[in-house]
Design an enzyme around this catalytic site. Sequence first.
Site, PDB file in Angstrom:
ATOM      1  N   ASN A  12       0.869  -1.181   0.000  1.00 15.57           N
ATOM      2  CA  ASN A  12       0.000   0.000   0.000  1.00 15.57           C
ATOM      3  C   ASN A  12       0.903   1.227   0.000  1.00 15.57           C
ATOM      4  O   ASN A  12       1.526   1.544   1.017  1.00 15.57           O
ATOM      5  CB  ASN A  12      -0.895  -0.028   1.245  1.00 15.57           C
ATOM      6  CG  ASN A  12      -1.717   1.241   1.397  1.00 15.57           C
ATOM      7  OD1 ASN A  12      -1.765   2.077   0.496  1.00 15.57           O
ATOM      8  ND2 ASN A  12      -2.357   1.392   2.550  1.00 15.57           N
ATOM      9  N   LYS A  14       0.054   4.258  -0.177  1.00 17.67           N
ATOM     10  CA  LYS A  14      -0.591   5.449   0.408  1.00 17.67           C
ATOM     11  C   LYS A  14      -0.387   6.626  -0.552  1.00 17.67           C
ATOM     12  O   LYS A  14      -0.444   6.428  -1.759  1.00 17.67           O
ATOM     13  CB  LYS A  14      -0.074   5.674   1.837  1.00 17.67           C
ATOM     14  CG  LYS A  14      -0.207   4.390   2.676  1.00 17.67           C
ATOM     15  CD  LYS A  14       0.019   4.551   4.140  1.00 17.67           C
ATOM     16  CE  LYS A  14      -0.156   3.193   4.829  1.00 17.67           C
ATOM     17  NZ  LYS A  14      -0.045   3.270   6.280  1.00 17.67           N
ATOM     18  N   HIS A  96      -9.539   0.905   5.258  1.00 18.47           N
ATOM     19  CA  HIS A  96      -8.218   1.133   5.846  1.00 18.47           C
ATOM     20  C   HIS A  96      -8.374   2.076   7.044  1.00 18.47           C
ATOM     21  O   HIS A  96      -9.193   2.998   7.012  1.00 18.47           O
ATOM     22  CB  HIS A  96      -7.263   1.730   4.807  1.00 18.47           C
ATOM     23  CG  HIS A  96      -5.845   1.747   5.299  1.00 18.47           C
ATOM     24  ND1 HIS A  96      -5.382   2.705   6.165  1.00 18.47           N
ATOM     25  CD2 HIS A  96      -4.818   0.892   5.091  1.00 18.47           C
ATOM     26  CE1 HIS A  96      -4.114   2.431   6.455  1.00 18.47           C
ATOM     27  NE2 HIS A  96      -3.743   1.340   5.820  1.00 18.47           N
ATOM     28  N   GLU A  98      -6.745   4.497   8.049  1.00 19.77           N
ATOM     29  CA  GLU A  98      -6.588   5.934   7.758  1.00 19.77           C
ATOM     30  C   GLU A  98      -7.875   6.513   7.169  1.00 19.77           C
ATOM     31  O   GLU A  98      -8.219   7.671   7.420  1.00 19.77           O
ATOM     32  CB  GLU A  98      -5.370   6.150   6.837  1.00 19.77           C
ATOM     33  CG  GLU A  98      -4.074   5.945   7.618  1.00 19.77           C
ATOM     34  CD  GLU A  98      -2.897   5.436   6.817  1.00 19.77           C
ATOM     35  OE1 GLU A  98      -2.895   5.556   5.570  1.00 19.77           O
ATOM     36  OE2 GLU A  98      -1.970   4.882   7.442  1.00 19.77           O
ATOM     37  N   GLU A 168      -4.955  -5.058  10.587  1.00 18.42           N
ATOM     38  CA  GLU A 168      -3.946  -4.015  10.754  1.00 18.42           C
ATOM     39  C   GLU A 168      -4.199  -3.272  12.058  1.00 18.42           C
ATOM     40  O   GLU A 168      -5.004  -2.324  12.091  1.00 18.42           O
ATOM     41  CB  GLU A 168      -4.004  -3.012   9.596  1.00 18.42           C
ATOM     42  CG  GLU A 168      -3.752  -3.617   8.234  1.00 18.42           C
ATOM     43  CD  GLU A 168      -3.229  -2.573   7.247  1.00 18.42           C
ATOM     44  OE1 GLU A 168      -2.113  -2.763   6.759  1.00 18.42           O
ATOM     45  OE2 GLU A 168      -3.911  -1.577   7.000  1.00 18.42           O
ATOM     46  N   GLY A 174       2.750   2.391  10.684  1.00 22.91           N
ATOM     47  CA  GLY A 174       3.642   3.538  10.529  1.00 22.91           C
ATOM     48  C   GLY A 174       4.392   3.903  11.794  1.00 22.91           C
ATOM     49  O   GLY A 174       4.972   4.983  11.888  1.00 22.91           O
ATOM     50  N   SER A 209       3.771  -2.056  10.113  1.00 21.40           N
ATOM     51  CA  SER A 209       5.237  -2.071  10.256  1.00 21.40           C
ATOM     52  C   SER A 209       5.882  -3.389   9.835  1.00 21.40           C
ATOM     53  O   SER A 209       6.893  -3.800  10.416  1.00 21.40           O
ATOM     54  CB  SER A 209       5.643  -1.686  11.691  1.00 21.40           C
ATOM     55  OG  SER A 209       5.195  -0.364  11.984  1.00 21.40           O
TER      56      SER A 209
END
Length: 248
Positions: A12, A14, A96, A98, A168, A174, A209
């Site tokens: 991904n 992003k 996701h 985010e 996730e 991140g 990560s």
Amino acid sequence: MSNLRRPLVAGNWKMHGNRAMAQQLVTALRAACQGSAVEVAVFPPALLVETAVSAAAQALTVGIQNISQHPQGAFTGELSVAMAQEAGCHWCLVGHSERRALYGESNQDVAAKFAAAQAGGVTPVLCLGETLEQREAGQTEAVVAAQLKAVTDNVGVAAVAAAVIAYEPVWAIGTGKTASPEQAQAVHAFIRAQLGVEGEVTRILYGGSVNAGNARALFSQPDIDGGLVGGASLDAQEFINVVQAAEQ
Ligand code: 13P
């Protein structure tokens, strides 16, 4: 790992990259993917999808990071499933963290997007995961179960089992702080159990990560069928090393 569950490693990107980067990175991956037992996918920003699709030359597949739940209409800035499909997307990320945290996507929005993607011939990759606060409050299973149930209530268990799930944990995204293989395995087994017998064939990826150093220990867990990789997917050699970790 069941033989029915071919390992899948997805990157991904992003909001990173440009055309030159997409061209170079996918070309490098293409060579490494040829003949691999692992399925490899990339999720570039939407404007780079077509560059990635043409560089992929069918050696790997490409997905989009988000789609609208609506087929068309007055939704400024949105992209439909049909547009993604026509551009060559095989996959679509839905839910996701985010998107959930920064753009307010609810479980119901995610369920609607999942249904729209699947109906439009684009395989959803359904992302689930708890925040640190939720984990520390002992709510991990309840949160993940509620995220999953919103989708199974909408489309049925069989439809979700036919897609791909990515666990996730938000606190691992991140942050450089990955879930331990045992922590991840426990949640993967829980998610699979929610899907009953149909879940035996569902690929459940771990994200948060993942890098070349920790991938092998994660992927060796029985219910972890590959990874959804963020930062480490932007470097060709690092990502290839993650793919190779899934081959073992
Ligand atoms: P990182 O690998 O950068 O933690 O990102 C994970 C992720 O969000 C993939 O979708």
